[in-house]
Design a protein around this motif. Structure first.
Motif, short mmCIF file in Angstrom:
data_model
loop_
_atom_site.label_atom_id
_atom_site.label_comp_id
_atom_site.label_asym_id
_atom_site.label_seq_id
_atom_site.Cartn_x
_atom_site.Cartn_y
_atom_site.Cartn_z
N ILE A 152 -46.83 10.64 38.19
CA ILE A 152 -46.78 10.13 39.36
C ILE A 152 -48.16 9.05 39.71
O ILE A 152 -48.40 7.88 40.17
CB ILE A 152 -46.26 10.87 39.74
CG1 ILE A 152 -45.82 9.53 41.30
CG2 ILE A 152 -47.37 11.77 40.62
CD1 ILE A 152 -44.36 9.04 41.48
N ASP A 153 -49.76 9.55 39.29
CA ASP A 153 -50.41 9.24 39.81
C ASP A 153 -51.11 8.03 38.53
O ASP A 153 -51.78 7.13 39.33
CB ASP A 153 -51.47 9.83 39.54
CG ASP A 153 -51.80 11.04 40.77
OD1 ASP A 153 -50.98 10.65 41.79
OD2 ASP A 153 -51.90 12.17 40.75
N MET A 154 -49.92 7.79 37.59
CA MET A 154 -50.99 6.59 36.64
C MET A 154 -49.97 4.81 37.50
O MET A 154 -49.18 5.03 37.90
CB MET A 154 -49.83 6.59 35.13
CG MET A 154 -50.81 5.62 34.34
SD MET A 154 -50.06 5.92 32.53
CE MET A 154 -50.29 7.72 32.52
N ASP A 155 -51.02 3.89 37.59
CA ASP A 155 -50.60 3.07 37.73
C ASP A 155 -49.40 2.92 37.24
O ASP A 155 -49.61 2.21 36.08
CB ASP A 155 -52.00 1.88 37.89
CG ASP A 155 -51.92 0.36 38.58
OD1 ASP A 155 -51.56 0.09 39.87
OD2 ASP A 155 -51.94 0.12 37.94
N SER A 156 -48.77 1.50 37.89
CA SER A 156 -47.65 1.19 37.39
C SER A 156 -47.94 -0.03 36.18
O SER A 156 -47.13 0.04 34.80
CB SER A 156 -46.63 1.02 37.97
OG SER A 156 -45.95 1.57 39.07
N ARG A 157 -48.79 -0.71 37.00
CA ARG A 157 -49.13 -1.71 35.40
C ARG A 157 -50.12 -1.95 34.35
O ARG A 157 -49.71 -1.63 33.03
CB ARG A 157 -50.36 -3.50 36.60
CG ARG A 157 -50.02 -4.67 35.34
CD ARG A 157 -51.47 -5.25 36.48
NE ARG A 157 -51.36 -6.32 34.95
CZ ARG A 157 -50.25 -7.69 35.30
NH1 ARG A 157 -49.22 -7.31 35.78
NH2 ARG A 157 -50.64 -8.55 33.99
N PHE A 158 -50.50 -0.48 34.68
CA PHE A 158 -51.67 -0.18 33.72
C PHE A 158 -50.42 1.18 32.63
O PHE A 158 -50.61 1.12 31.47
CB PHE A 158 -52.39 1.51 34.37
CG PHE A 158 -53.18 2.37 32.56
CD1 PHE A 158 -54.35 1.56 32.03
CD2 PHE A 158 -52.97 3.23 32.21
CE1 PHE A 158 -55.13 2.41 31.66
CE2 PHE A 158 -53.07 3.95 31.54
CZ PHE A 158 -54.12 3.97 31.16
#
Length: 202
Positions: free
Chosen positions: A159-165
């Motif tokens: 969940i903490d991962m940036d969506s664009r990344f």
């Protein structure tokens, strides 16, 4: 009457844009974007080089048109997987399978023409590069929106991962797998590697 027949026989054959794009797309995809000359395409399509230039401007214009066509006919259906109301992990699995499928009965070559064009972008023309960037941004945006939706449903574990990344990562792994397919790697081997790379998101 004879004069009319002679005039009819002398008329140039109508330029079939779709036929030329189909021939160019198939050969760029099968052999590699830098492995097919404009002269070879003219022979395969049964058209003249001046005819190509009149229709597309130059080889850069032809490649640009091929990528636009590929975007609509091949990448579009692939991205439709992301719009399905299915669990994130199921869609990720379907993407991995679809991206590495080998159908011997299909006329479509292995791998991905866009991935090959993106990898070869430095040797391509300005118009084609602009279309590559546009297509890439559209693809990444579609993946990003899909990841955002998965987060809202609580299905995206990191969940903490940036969506664009995450979107860039997913598409980079798929593109790499498809390039390996184009280079002759087997579907099973490539799929296994891709599934491992994508497992960090499950």
């Amino acid at each position: 009457m004879n004069e009319e027949k002679k005039a009819s026989r002398g008329r140039p054959k109508k330029f079939d844009r779709d036929h030329v794009l189909d021939i160019a797309q198939q050969n760029y995809w099968k052999l590699g974007i830098n492995q097919v000359s404009i002269n070879e395409l003219c022979k395969l399509a049964g058209v003249s080089k001046p005819g190509i230039y009149r229709e597309f401007g130059d080889e850069d214009g032809l490649m640009h048109a091929v990528l636009e066509r590929y975007d609509k006919t091949i990448l579009g259906p692939m991205l439709s997987f992301l719009s399905l109301d299915a669990p994130f992990n199921d869609t990720l699995q379907n993407l991995a399978f679809h991206s590495t499928s080998e159908d011997e009965t299909s006329e479509m070559p292995k791998g991905c023409l866009f991935a090959n064009m993106k990898e070869s972008r430095l040797s391509l023309g300005e118009s084609t590069i602009e279309q590559i960037d546009k297509t890439y941004e559209n693809v990444v945006m579609a993946f990003e929106q899909w990841v955002d939706a998965a987060k809202e449903k609580g299905e995206f574990k990191t969940i903490d991962m940036d969506s664009r990344f995450a979107a860039i990562y997913i598409y980079a792994q798929i593109s790499f797998a498809q390039l390996q397919m184009m280079k002759g790697e087997t579907s099973d081997d490539v799929r296994a590697i891709l599934q491992v790379a994508l497992s960090v998101l499950r």
